[in-house]
Design an enzyme around this catalytic site. Structure first.
Site, short mmCIF file in Angstrom:
data_model
loop_
_atom_site.label_atom_id
_atom_site.label_comp_id
_atom_site.label_asym_id
_atom_site.label_seq_id
_atom_site.Cartn_x
_atom_site.Cartn_y
_atom_site.Cartn_z
N GLY A 1 40.82 21.88 110.30
CA GLY A 1 40.64 20.98 109.16
C GLY A 1 41.77 21.17 108.16
N PHE A 2 41.88 22.40 107.63
CA PHE A 2 42.95 22.77 106.69
C PHE A 2 42.94 21.91 105.43
CE2 PHE A 2 44.61 23.28 111.12
CZ PHE A 2 44.46 24.65 111.19
N GLY B 1 33.62 28.74 101.75
CA GLY B 1 32.52 28.48 102.67
C GLY B 1 31.66 29.69 102.92
N PRO C 1 36.16 41.46 111.34
CA PRO C 1 37.59 41.80 111.36
C PRO C 1 38.38 40.96 112.35
CG PRO C 1 36.24 43.78 111.49
CD PRO C 1 35.30 42.62 111.58
N GLU D 1 42.55 30.93 103.16
CA GLU D 1 43.78 30.29 102.71
C GLU D 1 44.86 31.26 102.25
OE1 GLU D 1 42.68 26.25 100.73
OE2 GLU D 1 40.98 27.58 100.47
MO1 MOS Z 1 40.97 23.78 102.10
S1 MOS Z 1 42.77 22.94 101.67
O1 MOS Z 1 40.45 24.21 100.57
O2 MOS Z 1 39.99 22.69 102.87
#
Ligand code: MOS
Length: 710
Positions: free
Chosen positions: A242-243, A512, A600, A672
């Site tokens: 997704g990113f 998330g 991990p 991220e």
């Molecule tokens: Mo990410 S760019 O916070 O889905």
């Protein structure tokens, strides 16, 4: 009641677990939205504009409607009317598809051809003749563009900062580093193209979608199509990356819903790779000016950072590059600005570490330049400017271990042996250099709900509208639930990605797992209390089991304010061939402090993936816009190079122990931060290798040969 005697067990979190769906994925058993068969399925193919600005004059539907298998051609003249104001985070006019004849950029959806097969839909889309009244367009971004303006007020906007007296501070500074940095348009390129299937079943709109948050998507669709929220069900079992590209913009989903509503048949729309370059948000180019004023020993008096990026005429999206400058270093005065230039281009959006990634390139490069100017080691310079509290917010940190990351990283990377002079190390034809940069990313939490059911067979079922976009979220949540219930992960079933499970934060903002874990932990406490009050044992539970729910909305609202971030330090060693301009990264090391690490194995995947992207951002990625046509010259994977195996050396990622219960789960999020600082570490290493400073990304062969020119 008595639950089965817990066998002696070690904690599930903190130990490596392979993905729950790993076997299904490698055997092909796991199906993505575009793969799932549905009875009576029709296929929609998007037609996008070929001009950058103007109006649609005509759509020649007759020819296409006569083609084999074609069922419909939707266009602004016959589309369903949508409710304005819908959007994931405030109104986003990009969702108002086929609502008028205006064309705001190349690649804007102007029609949807629906047919019996995907091939027939594509043939129809290829044959559809659309004429335009073209208008002159402007797609050329530059920081001194006359259209440059402050961002519009919005809950998402990054406020400008004026703190202390920057002018006096600069006048009193022994050293001032005043530089401009630029980064190009960049694109997420998730492996799985965006896809959605929509159908009406028993009075409900059922959508199978590839997204980062099914609850949020269901809310958006309900608003857009004026439906009761309960009427809409969105699921997204498996998502191939997704990113940031799968949540904000949903052209495929919106048009699939529109088509099924008109045709009374299930309709699926899948984006092409090329369409993904204009329709799902991308990281806009940035032009950033950083001005650092410091004492002779490198202590910062002033941090100034102005970032400008293009946005579209449809919707304002500003790349918030000053996120980095407002939290990394202490200074007496700050002046931070976010600016946009509306152009006839696709609307940018969130892309992994939005703001942080380009912002860290500029600020961490400028810190390296300052270190060289004052003759202080780049790590020592950062330690010297470590703040006691949020440099701009003034809030206490929930925890901050940047120093520990820098020191541990320096030890493992062998930083102490580094000769600070640039351009002195050689290996045959290669010039060698090393660089460092700091990383940070906000550690947020969003309100979420979760439900856990104790089943009569002694197992537990967790329901949460989480999304597993390839991160291993499903597996991590199983570990978290197992620990909360004090059972083994094998006796926990994890059900995710179904909007019927209720409110949950999406797989975005590195929030998330942190958000879902908090809700799961609360539900586990409630369930164990319920079970303790029941007679008998688990075998005596009713067939539907016993369920407890949790909602973290109020707990979250009651939290004290803290500045909460994950931190990291990234190190890179590069080799530069001054004759060919080739840059090879030889090794990278990242040390992070991100609270509790649940798994991990998958955490390391996330860090290494992010760092690889930092390398890719430094050396390769660049959307090239052709200002004559207004479109991208390289909007596909042939022309847009993403780092491949041959580009990527040994990348090591590790983390230090960090206990932070600002989120009671101890989780800060880590999806991220791996990309933040990576490009600067590489660019700083290129300077150390060559003595030439690269302030414009990517550091292409041409740029190396031209001495870093823009
Ligand atoms: Mo990410 S760019 O916070 O889905």
């Amino acid at each position: 009641m008595t639950t089965p005697a817990a066998p002696p067990r070690t904690s599930a979190t903190g130990t490596p677990h392979t993905r729950r769906e790993g076997r299904a994925k490698v055997t092909g058993e796991a199906r993505y939205t575009g793969d799932i068969p549905f009875a009576e399925l029709a296929h929609g193919w998007l037609v996008t504009s070929t001009v950058a600005r103007g109006r649609i004059r005509s759509v020649d539907t007759d020819t296409v409607l006569a083609m084999p298998g074609v069922l419909a051609v939707l266009h602004p003249g016959n589309a369903l009317r949508l409710t304005p104001g819908a959007g994931l985070m405030g109104p986003d006019a990009n969702l108002q598809l086929l609502q008028d004849d205006r064309v705001p950029h190349v690649g804007w959806p102007v029609a949807l051809v629906v047919a019996e097969t995907q091939e027939q839909a594509r043939a129809g889309a290829d044959a559809l003749v659309i004429t335009y009244d073209e208008e002159p367009h402007d797609t050329a971004f530059r920081a001194d563009h006359p259209g440059l303006r402050p961002t519009a007020p919005s809950p998402l906007a990054m406020p400008d900062v004026d703190q202390g007296d920057p002018d006096a501070g600069l006048a009193a500074s022994a050293v001032v580093v005043d530089r401009e940095y630029t980064t190009p348009e960049e694109f997420h390129n998730a492996m799985e193209p965006h896809a959605a299937m929509a159908r009406w079943e028993n009075g409900r709109l059922e959508v199978v979608d590839s997204n980062q948050g099914s609850y949020a998507v269901a809310q958006v669709l309900a608003k857009l199509f004026s439906l009761d929220a309960d009427t809409v069900r969105v699921r997204s079992e498996h998502v191939g990356g997704g990113f940031g590209s799968k949540g904000l913009r949903l052209p495929h989903t919106v048009l699939a819903v529109m088509a099924t509503t008109i045709l009374h048949r299930p309709v699926r729309v899948v984006l092409t790779r090329r369409q993904m370059f204009s329709l799902v948000g991308h990281r806009p180019a940035t032009a950033q000016r950083v001005r650092l004023g410091a004492d002779a020993d490198g202590r910062l008096r002033v941090v100034e950072h102005e970032t400008a990026s293009p946005t579209s005429t449809v919707h304002e999206f500003a790349e918030q590059s000053t996120r980095h400058s407002r939290t990394l270093y202490a200074a007496d005065a700050f002046r931070l600005r976010t600016r946009v230039v509306p152009l006839d281009v696709p609307t940018p959006g969130f892309m992994r570490a939005p703001g942080w990634a380009p912002g860290s390139f500029a600020v961490e490069s400028a810190m390296d330049e300052l270190a060289a100017e004052v003759g202080v080691d780049p790590i020592a310079l950062r330690l010297r400017n470590e703040p006691e509290a949020g440099p701009v917010s003034g809030l206490p940190f929930s925890s901050r271990n940047l120093v520990a990351c820098l020191e541990e990283g320096a030890r493992r990377f062998g930083w102490a042996d580094r000769d600070p002079r640039p351009g002195v190390r050689r290996d045959g034809r290669w010039l060698l250099g090393t660089g460092v940069a700091a990383s940070a990313h906000s550690a947020g939490v969003g309100a979420s709900t979760a439900a856990i059911t104790a089943e009569a067979d002694g197992t537990y079922t967790v329901r949460v509208t989480a999304a597993d976009i390839g991160t291993g979220a499903r597996t991590a949540l199983g570990q978290i639930a197992a620990d909360a219930l004090e059972v083994s992960p094998e006796s926990v079933r994890i059900r995710i990605a179904d909007s019927d499970f209720g409110l949950a934060w999406l797989a975005g903002g590195s929030m998330g797992t942190a958000s879902w874990a908090w809700a799961i932990n609360e539900a586990a406490v409630a369930l164990r209390k319920k079970l303790a009050d029941l007679p008998g044992d688990m075998a005596d539970l009713p067939p539907e089991g016993v369920t407890a729910h949790a909602d973290t909305t109020e707990l979250l609202a009651a939290r004290e304010q803290r500045e909460s971030h994950g931190y990291g330090a990234q190190f890179a060693e590069v080799a530069v061939d001054p004759a060919s301009g080739e840059v090879r990264v030889r090794r990278m090391l990242g040390i992070f402090a991100v609270g509790r690490v649940v798994n991990p194995l998958t955490a390391r995947n996330q860090f290494i993936g992010g760092m690889t992207w930092g390398l890719s951002m430094a050396l390769h990625e660049e959307g090239v816009r052709d200002d004559a046509s207004g479109g991208l010259a390289n909007g596909d994977l042939a022309g847009y190079h993403v780092a491949a195996n041959a580009d990527v050396p040994l990348i090591e990622a590790d983390w230090i122990e960090e206990h932070d219960t600002y989120n009671p789960s101890g989780i800060k999020g880590l999806g991220e931060i791996g990309i933040v600082g990576g490009a600067a570490a590489v660019a700083n290493a290129v300077w150390h290798a060559t003595g030439v400073r690269h302030r414009h990304l990517p550091i292409s062969l041409e740029r190396v040969l031209s001495g870093g020119r823009r």
